[in-house]
Design a protein around this motif. Structure first.
Motif, PDB file in Angstrom:
ATOM      1  N   THR A 226       0.884  -1.155  -0.002  1.00  0.00           N
ATOM      2  CA  THR A 226      -0.054   0.017  -0.069  1.00  0.00           C
ATOM      3  C   THR A 226       0.851   1.250  -0.079  1.00  0.00           C
ATOM      4  O   THR A 226       0.399   2.461   0.131  1.00  0.00           O
ATOM      5  CB  THR A 226      -0.860   0.048   1.333  1.00  0.00           C
ATOM      6  N   ASP A 228       3.146   2.454  -2.587  1.00  0.00           N
ATOM      7  CA  ASP A 228       3.094   3.241  -3.719  1.00  0.00           C
ATOM      8  C   ASP A 228       2.154   4.140  -3.988  1.00  0.00           C
ATOM      9  O   ASP A 228       0.847   3.925  -3.689  1.00  0.00           O
ATOM     10  CB  ASP A 228       3.055   2.127  -4.798  1.00  0.00           C
ATOM     11  N   ASN A 229       2.524   5.148  -4.622  1.00  0.00           N
ATOM     12  CA  ASN A 229       1.633   6.610  -4.697  1.00  0.00           C
ATOM     13  C   ASN A 229       1.035   6.869  -3.396  1.00  0.00           C
ATOM     14  O   ASN A 229       0.297   7.905  -3.477  1.00  0.00           O
ATOM     15  CB  ASN A 229       0.647   5.977  -5.815  1.00  0.00           C
ATOM     16  N   ASN A 230       1.344   6.536  -2.319  1.00  0.00           N
ATOM     17  CA  ASN A 230       1.006   7.241  -1.002  1.00  0.00           C
ATOM     18  C   ASN A 230       2.168   7.793  -0.386  1.00  0.00           C
ATOM     19  O   ASN A 230       1.783   8.374   0.700  1.00  0.00           O
ATOM     20  CB  ASN A 230       0.440   6.178  -0.294  1.00  0.00           C
ATOM     21  N   LYS A 232       4.991  10.852  -1.017  1.00  0.00           N
ATOM     22  CA  LYS A 232       5.353  11.807  -2.169  1.00  0.00           C
ATOM     23  C   LYS A 232       6.324  12.708  -1.692  1.00  0.00           C
ATOM     24  O   LYS A 232       6.249  13.211  -0.562  1.00  0.00           O
ATOM     25  CB  LYS A 232       4.284  12.591  -2.872  1.00  0.00           C
ATOM     26  N   GLY A 276       0.565   9.496   2.762  1.00  0.00           N
ATOM     27  CA  GLY A 276      -0.663   9.459   2.623  1.00  0.00           C
ATOM     28  C   GLY A 276      -1.519   8.642   3.605  1.00  0.00           C
ATOM     29  O   GLY A 276      -1.171   7.767   4.213  1.00  0.00           O
ATOM     30  N   GLU A 278      -3.907   6.447   3.021  1.00  0.00           N
ATOM     31  CA  GLU A 278      -4.564   5.190   2.267  1.00  0.00           C
ATOM     32  C   GLU A 278      -3.321   4.048   2.740  1.00  0.00           C
ATOM     33  O   GLU A 278      -3.440   2.955   2.338  1.00  0.00           O
ATOM     34  CB  GLU A 278      -4.518   5.243   0.849  1.00  0.00           C
ATOM     35  N   ILE A 279      -2.180   4.470   3.386  1.00  0.00           N
ATOM     36  CA  ILE A 279      -1.290   3.279   3.730  1.00  0.00           C
ATOM     37  C   ILE A 279      -2.082   2.726   4.797  1.00  0.00           C
ATOM     38  O   ILE A 279      -2.551   2.943   5.748  1.00  0.00           O
ATOM     39  CB  ILE A 279       0.265   3.982   4.299  1.00  0.00           C
ATOM     40  N   GLU A 280      -1.715   1.151   4.708  1.00  0.00           N
ATOM     41  CA  GLU A 280      -2.568   0.160   5.590  1.00  0.00           C
ATOM     42  C   GLU A 280      -1.432  -0.562   6.710  1.00  0.00           C
ATOM     43  O   GLU A 280      -0.351  -0.750   6.433  1.00  0.00           O
ATOM     44  CB  GLU A 280      -3.191  -0.766   4.775  1.00  0.00           C
ATOM     45  N   GLN A 286      -6.236   1.607   7.985  1.00  0.00           N
ATOM     46  CA  GLN A 286      -5.596   2.694   7.390  1.00  0.00           C
ATOM     47  C   GLN A 286      -4.965   3.753   8.415  1.00  0.00           C
ATOM     48  O   GLN A 286      -5.400   3.700   9.608  1.00  0.00           O
ATOM     49  CB  GLN A 286      -6.474   3.573   6.445  1.00  0.00           C
ATOM     50  N   LYS A 290      -3.211  11.768   7.730  1.00  0.00           N
ATOM     51  CA  LYS A 290      -2.056  11.878   6.830  1.00  0.00           C
ATOM     52  C   LYS A 290      -0.937  12.950   7.433  1.00  0.00           C
ATOM     53  O   LYS A 290      -1.400  13.737   8.289  1.00  0.00           O
ATOM     54  CB  LYS A 290      -2.459  12.758   5.752  1.00  0.00           C
TER      55      LYS A 290
END
Length: 304
Positions: A226, A228-230, A232, A276, A278-280, A286, A290
Protein backbone atom coordinates in the motif's frame (compact mmCIF):
# COMPACT_ATOMS: atom_id res chain seq x y z
CA UNK A 1 13.49 27.79 118.73
CA UNK A 2 11.61 24.48 118.72
CA UNK A 3 8.77 26.23 116.83
CA UNK A 4 11.18 27.59 114.24
CA UNK A 5 12.69 24.16 113.77
CA UNK A 6 9.22 22.68 113.29
CA UNK A 7 8.36 25.34 110.70
CA UNK A 8 11.59 24.64 108.78
CA UNK A 9 10.90 20.89 108.89
CA UNK A 10 7.40 21.43 107.50
CA UNK A 11 8.82 23.65 104.72
CA UNK A 12 11.50 21.09 103.91
CA UNK A 13 8.87 18.35 103.88
CA UNK A 14 6.79 20.35 101.42
CA UNK A 15 9.83 20.94 99.21
CA UNK A 16 10.61 17.23 99.36
CA UNK A 17 7.04 16.34 98.37
CA UNK A 18 7.18 18.84 95.48
CA UNK A 19 10.55 17.41 94.38
CA UNK A 20 9.19 13.86 94.47
CA UNK A 21 6.16 14.89 92.45
CA UNK A 22 8.44 16.49 89.85
CA UNK A 23 10.50 13.31 89.61
CA UNK A 24 7.39 11.19 89.22
CA UNK A 25 5.85 13.50 86.66
CA UNK A 26 8.99 13.97 84.58
CA UNK A 27 8.93 10.54 82.91
CA UNK A 28 5.28 11.02 82.07
CA UNK A 29 6.04 14.37 80.47
CA UNK A 30 9.02 12.93 78.64
CA UNK A 31 6.99 9.98 77.40
CA UNK A 32 4.29 12.30 76.16
CA UNK A 33 6.87 14.47 74.41
CA UNK A 34 8.48 11.40 72.82
CA UNK A 35 5.10 10.26 71.54
CA UNK A 36 4.34 13.65 70.03
CA UNK A 37 7.79 13.99 68.47
CA UNK A 38 8.03 10.41 67.30
CA UNK A 39 9.35 10.37 63.71
CA UNK A 40 6.49 9.68 61.35
CA UNK A 41 6.27 8.87 57.66
CA UNK A 42 5.63 12.48 56.78
CA UNK A 43 6.95 14.83 54.08
CA UNK A 44 8.94 17.81 55.27
CA UNK A 45 7.34 19.99 52.59
CA UNK A 46 4.98 19.70 49.65
CA UNK A 47 5.50 21.55 46.38
CA UNK A 48 2.66 23.64 44.99
CA UNK A 49 3.21 21.67 41.80
CA UNK A 50 4.71 18.36 42.97
CA UNK A 51 5.82 17.53 39.43
CA UNK A 52 8.51 20.21 39.76
CA UNK A 53 10.19 18.09 42.43
CA UNK A 54 11.43 15.58 39.87
CA UNK A 55 13.81 15.82 36.96
CA UNK A 56 12.18 16.80 33.66
CA UNK A 57 10.65 13.84 31.88
CA UNK A 58 9.18 14.05 28.37
CA UNK A 59 6.25 11.87 29.37
CA UNK A 60 4.94 14.69 31.56
CA UNK A 61 4.15 16.77 28.49
CA UNK A 62 2.33 14.19 26.40
CA UNK A 63 -1.15 15.69 26.55
CA UNK A 64 -2.04 15.17 22.87
CA UNK A 65 -0.96 12.92 20.02
CA UNK A 66 2.76 13.58 19.98
CA UNK A 67 5.79 12.71 17.89
CA UNK A 68 6.24 9.74 20.19
CA UNK A 69 2.94 8.39 18.89
CA UNK A 70 1.15 8.51 22.24
CA UNK A 71 -2.07 10.09 23.39
CA UNK A 72 -2.40 10.98 27.06
CA UNK A 73 -5.59 11.09 29.14
CA UNK A 74 -4.49 12.74 32.34
CA UNK A 75 -6.11 13.76 35.62
CA UNK A 76 -4.26 16.07 37.98
CA UNK A 77 -7.22 17.80 39.64
CA UNK A 78 -9.43 15.80 41.98
CA UNK A 79 -10.52 15.93 45.62
CA UNK A 80 -8.11 13.18 46.66
CA UNK A 81 -5.10 14.32 44.61
CA UNK A 82 -2.29 16.52 45.96
CA UNK A 83 -3.28 15.56 49.51
CA UNK A 84 -0.81 13.85 51.82
CA UNK A 85 -2.89 11.00 53.17
CA UNK A 86 -2.95 7.51 54.63
CA UNK A 87 -6.48 6.96 53.36
CA UNK A 88 -7.82 5.75 50.03
CA UNK A 89 -7.05 7.85 46.94
CA UNK A 90 -9.65 7.76 44.16
CA UNK A 91 -10.04 9.72 40.93
CA UNK A 92 -11.41 9.30 37.40
CA UNK A 93 -9.56 9.43 34.09
CA UNK A 94 -11.75 10.26 31.09
CA UNK A 95 -10.96 8.58 27.75
CA UNK A 96 -12.52 10.17 24.67
CA UNK A 97 -11.21 7.63 22.14
CA UNK A 98 -12.30 4.27 20.86
CA UNK A 99 -10.39 1.68 22.89
CA UNK A 100 -10.42 -0.68 19.91
CA UNK A 101 -7.93 1.63 18.19
CA UNK A 102 -5.52 1.60 21.13
CA UNK A 103 -2.17 -0.17 21.35
CA UNK A 104 0.67 -0.13 23.91
CA UNK A 105 -1.65 1.03 26.70
CA UNK A 106 -0.44 1.76 30.22
CA UNK A 107 -1.33 3.66 33.39
CA UNK A 108 1.29 5.93 34.94
CA UNK A 109 1.08 7.46 38.42
CA UNK A 110 3.25 10.21 39.87
CA UNK A 111 3.57 9.56 43.61
CA UNK A 112 5.56 10.81 46.60
CA UNK A 113 6.91 8.89 49.59
CA UNK A 114 6.36 5.17 48.99
CA UNK A 115 8.55 3.29 51.50
CA UNK A 116 8.92 -0.07 49.77
CA UNK A 117 12.40 -0.56 51.28
CA UNK A 118 11.35 0.11 54.87
CA UNK A 119 11.87 -2.56 57.55
CA UNK A 120 8.14 -3.14 57.33
CA UNK A 121 7.53 -2.40 53.63
CA UNK A 122 4.77 -0.06 52.58
CA UNK A 123 2.16 -1.74 50.38
CA UNK A 124 -0.07 0.56 48.32
CA UNK A 125 -2.39 -1.41 46.06
CA UNK A 126 -3.55 0.10 42.75
CA UNK A 127 -6.85 -0.71 41.03
CA UNK A 128 -8.32 0.38 37.70
CA UNK A 129 -12.08 -0.09 37.34
CA UNK A 130 -11.87 -2.43 40.38
CA UNK A 131 -9.18 -4.56 38.68
CA UNK A 132 -6.05 -5.03 40.79
CA UNK A 133 -2.98 -3.91 38.79
CA UNK A 134 -0.16 -4.17 41.35
CA UNK A 135 1.59 -2.06 43.99
CA UNK A 136 3.23 1.36 43.90
CA UNK A 137 7.00 1.66 43.84
CA UNK A 138 9.17 4.40 45.31
CA UNK A 139 11.29 5.47 48.25
CA UNK A 140 11.02 7.47 51.44
CA UNK A 141 10.41 11.19 50.89
CA UNK A 142 11.04 10.86 47.14
CA UNK A 143 9.06 11.28 43.94
CA UNK A 144 8.66 8.32 41.63
CA UNK A 145 6.67 7.03 38.65
CA UNK A 146 4.86 3.70 38.74
CA UNK A 147 3.58 2.30 35.44
CA UNK A 148 1.21 -0.59 34.83
CA UNK A 149 0.62 -2.20 31.42
CA UNK A 150 -3.06 -2.37 30.53
CA UNK A 151 -5.23 -4.36 28.18
CA UNK A 152 -7.56 -2.16 26.17
CA UNK A 153 -10.44 -4.45 27.18
CA UNK A 154 -10.04 -3.14 30.73
CA UNK A 155 -10.82 0.44 29.67
CA UNK A 156 -14.04 2.34 29.18
CA UNK A 157 -13.79 4.30 25.92
CA UNK A 158 -15.91 6.93 24.24
CA UNK A 159 -19.56 6.19 23.55
CA UNK A 160 -20.94 8.59 20.97
CA UNK A 161 -19.77 11.94 22.29
CA UNK A 162 -19.58 10.82 25.94
CA UNK A 163 -16.06 9.95 27.17
CA UNK A 164 -15.49 6.74 29.08
CA UNK A 165 -14.94 7.04 32.85
CA UNK A 166 -12.07 5.00 34.31
CA UNK A 167 -11.77 4.90 38.10
CA UNK A 168 -8.29 4.71 39.65
CA UNK A 169 -8.11 3.64 43.29
CA UNK A 170 -5.04 3.49 45.53
CA UNK A 171 -5.40 1.61 48.81
CA UNK A 172 -2.76 3.40 50.90
CA UNK A 173 -0.95 1.13 53.37
CA UNK A 174 -3.26 -1.70 52.36
CA UNK A 175 -1.82 -4.10 54.94
CA UNK A 176 -2.16 -1.52 57.75
CA UNK A 177 1.14 -2.77 59.11
CA UNK A 178 2.04 0.71 60.33
CA UNK A 179 1.07 4.28 59.57
CA UNK A 180 2.31 5.08 56.06
CA UNK A 181 1.34 8.17 54.12
CA UNK A 182 1.74 9.19 50.48
CA UNK A 183 0.81 11.86 47.96
CA UNK A 184 -0.43 11.22 44.43
CA UNK A 185 0.12 14.21 42.13
CA UNK A 186 -1.49 12.91 38.93
CA UNK A 187 -2.45 9.84 36.95
CA UNK A 188 -2.59 9.26 33.20
CA UNK A 189 -3.62 6.56 30.77
CA UNK A 190 -1.37 6.59 27.70
CA UNK A 191 -1.70 4.70 24.44
CA UNK A 192 -0.91 4.64 20.77
CA UNK A 193 -4.14 5.57 19.02
CA UNK A 194 -4.68 3.75 15.78
CA UNK A 195 -2.14 3.16 13.01
CA UNK A 196 -0.02 6.29 12.63
CA UNK A 197 3.28 7.87 11.69
CA UNK A 198 5.51 8.27 14.72
CA UNK A 199 8.22 10.42 13.13
CA UNK A 200 9.68 11.72 9.88
CA UNK A 201 13.37 12.58 9.97
CA UNK A 202 15.34 13.80 6.96
CA UNK A 203 19.12 13.84 7.37
CA UNK A 204 22.13 14.50 5.16
CA UNK A 205 24.36 11.80 3.73
CA UNK A 206 27.99 12.31 2.75
CA UNK A 207 29.59 15.65 3.54
CA UNK A 208 29.03 18.16 0.78
CA UNK A 209 26.22 16.13 -0.77
CA UNK A 210 22.72 17.44 -1.36
CA UNK A 211 21.33 13.92 -1.65
CA UNK A 212 18.91 13.28 1.21
CA UNK A 213 17.39 10.24 2.81
CA UNK A 214 14.07 10.53 4.62
CA UNK A 215 13.28 8.02 7.34
CA UNK A 216 9.63 7.40 8.22
CA UNK A 217 8.74 5.47 11.36
CA UNK A 218 5.30 3.93 12.01
CA UNK A 219 3.95 2.54 15.28
CA UNK A 220 2.92 -0.73 13.58
CA UNK A 221 4.13 -2.88 10.70
CA UNK A 222 3.25 -1.53 7.27
CA UNK A 223 1.65 -3.41 4.41
CA UNK A 224 4.28 -2.63 1.77
CA UNK A 225 1.78 -3.20 -1.02
CA UNK A 226 0.00 0.00 0.00
CA UNK A 227 3.05 2.26 -0.06
CA UNK A 228 3.21 3.08 -3.80
CA UNK A 229 1.61 6.40 -4.72
CA UNK A 230 0.99 7.15 -1.03
CA UNK A 231 4.39 8.66 -0.25
CA UNK A 232 5.43 11.75 -2.19
CA UNK A 233 8.24 14.29 -2.07
CA UNK A 234 7.23 17.62 -3.61
CA UNK A 235 8.51 21.18 -3.96
CA UNK A 236 7.18 24.47 -5.28
CA UNK A 237 8.69 25.60 -8.60
CA UNK A 238 7.38 29.14 -8.97
CA UNK A 239 3.59 28.55 -8.75
CA UNK A 240 3.70 24.89 -9.71
CA UNK A 241 3.94 21.93 -7.33
CA UNK A 242 6.37 19.36 -8.69
CA UNK A 243 7.01 15.83 -7.49
CA UNK A 244 10.38 14.07 -7.55
CA UNK A 245 10.96 10.35 -8.06
CA UNK A 246 12.15 8.38 -5.06
CA UNK A 247 13.38 4.92 -4.16
CA UNK A 248 11.80 3.23 -1.11
CA UNK A 249 13.70 0.84 1.13
CA UNK A 250 11.93 -1.32 3.71
CA UNK A 251 13.57 -2.17 7.03
CA UNK A 252 13.32 -5.74 8.35
CA UNK A 253 10.68 -4.96 11.00
CA UNK A 254 8.52 -3.13 8.40
CA UNK A 255 7.86 -0.31 10.88
CA UNK A 256 10.50 1.90 9.27
CA UNK A 257 10.94 2.81 5.62
CA UNK A 258 13.60 4.98 3.97
CA UNK A 259 12.76 7.27 1.06
CA UNK A 260 15.71 8.29 -1.18
CA UNK A 261 15.23 10.93 -3.90
CA UNK A 262 16.65 9.71 -7.23
CA UNK A 263 17.77 13.18 -8.26
CA UNK A 264 19.86 15.70 -6.38
CA UNK A 265 17.92 18.17 -4.30
CA UNK A 266 18.41 21.89 -4.74
CA UNK A 267 19.90 23.97 -1.96
CA UNK A 268 17.59 26.47 -0.30
CA UNK A 269 14.40 24.93 -1.69
CA UNK A 270 11.74 23.73 0.74
CA UNK A 271 10.72 20.13 0.13
CA UNK A 272 7.63 18.47 1.56
CA UNK A 273 7.32 14.76 2.36
CA UNK A 274 3.70 13.60 2.33
CA UNK A 275 2.67 10.26 3.86
CA UNK A 276 -0.83 9.50 2.61
CA UNK A 277 -3.71 8.23 4.69
CA UNK A 278 -4.35 5.21 2.44
CA UNK A 279 -1.30 3.31 3.72
CA UNK A 280 -2.41 0.25 5.69
CA UNK A 281 -1.02 -1.87 8.50
CA UNK A 282 -0.94 -5.67 8.32
CA UNK A 283 -4.50 -5.82 9.68
CA UNK A 284 -5.88 -3.64 6.92
CA UNK A 285 -6.36 -0.50 9.03
CA UNK A 286 -5.46 2.73 7.28
CA UNK A 287 -3.37 5.52 8.78
CA UNK A 288 -5.23 7.59 11.32
CA UNK A 289 -4.11 10.83 9.68
CA UNK A 290 -2.08 11.99 6.72
CA UNK A 291 1.33 13.25 7.87
CA UNK A 292 3.53 15.98 6.39
CA UNK A 293 7.01 17.28 7.10
CA UNK A 294 9.22 19.87 5.40
CA UNK A 295 12.98 20.31 5.12
CA UNK A 296 15.45 22.54 3.27
CA UNK A 297 18.73 21.06 1.96
CA UNK A 298 21.75 23.22 2.78
CA UNK A 299 25.35 22.96 1.56
CA UNK A 300 27.95 21.54 3.89
CA UNK A 301 30.77 23.98 4.66
CA UNK A 302 34.31 22.65 4.70
CA UNK A 303 37.11 24.44 6.49
CA UNK A 304 40.70 23.94 5.28
Amino acid sequence: AIKMVAIKMVAMKRLFIIFCLLILCAPVSLRAQDEDDKPRDKATYIFDDPATAIAPNPILDLTVISDAGFASYRTDIAETLDEYTNEKVEFDILVNSDVEEMNNVFLILSVYDVDVDAEIPEVDKVYLNDRYLGDLTGDNNSWSFTTFPLKKEWLNGVSGSIPGVNRVRIEVDALKSTTYWLLCDWGAIKANIGFQVVSISPYGLAAGSNQYEIKIKFNEEVNVNTIDNNIKVTYMDFNEIKEIDCKIKYHPDRKVITVSPLSSLRYGIEYTIIVGGEIENMSGRQLKNKKKATFVPLPTLKFK
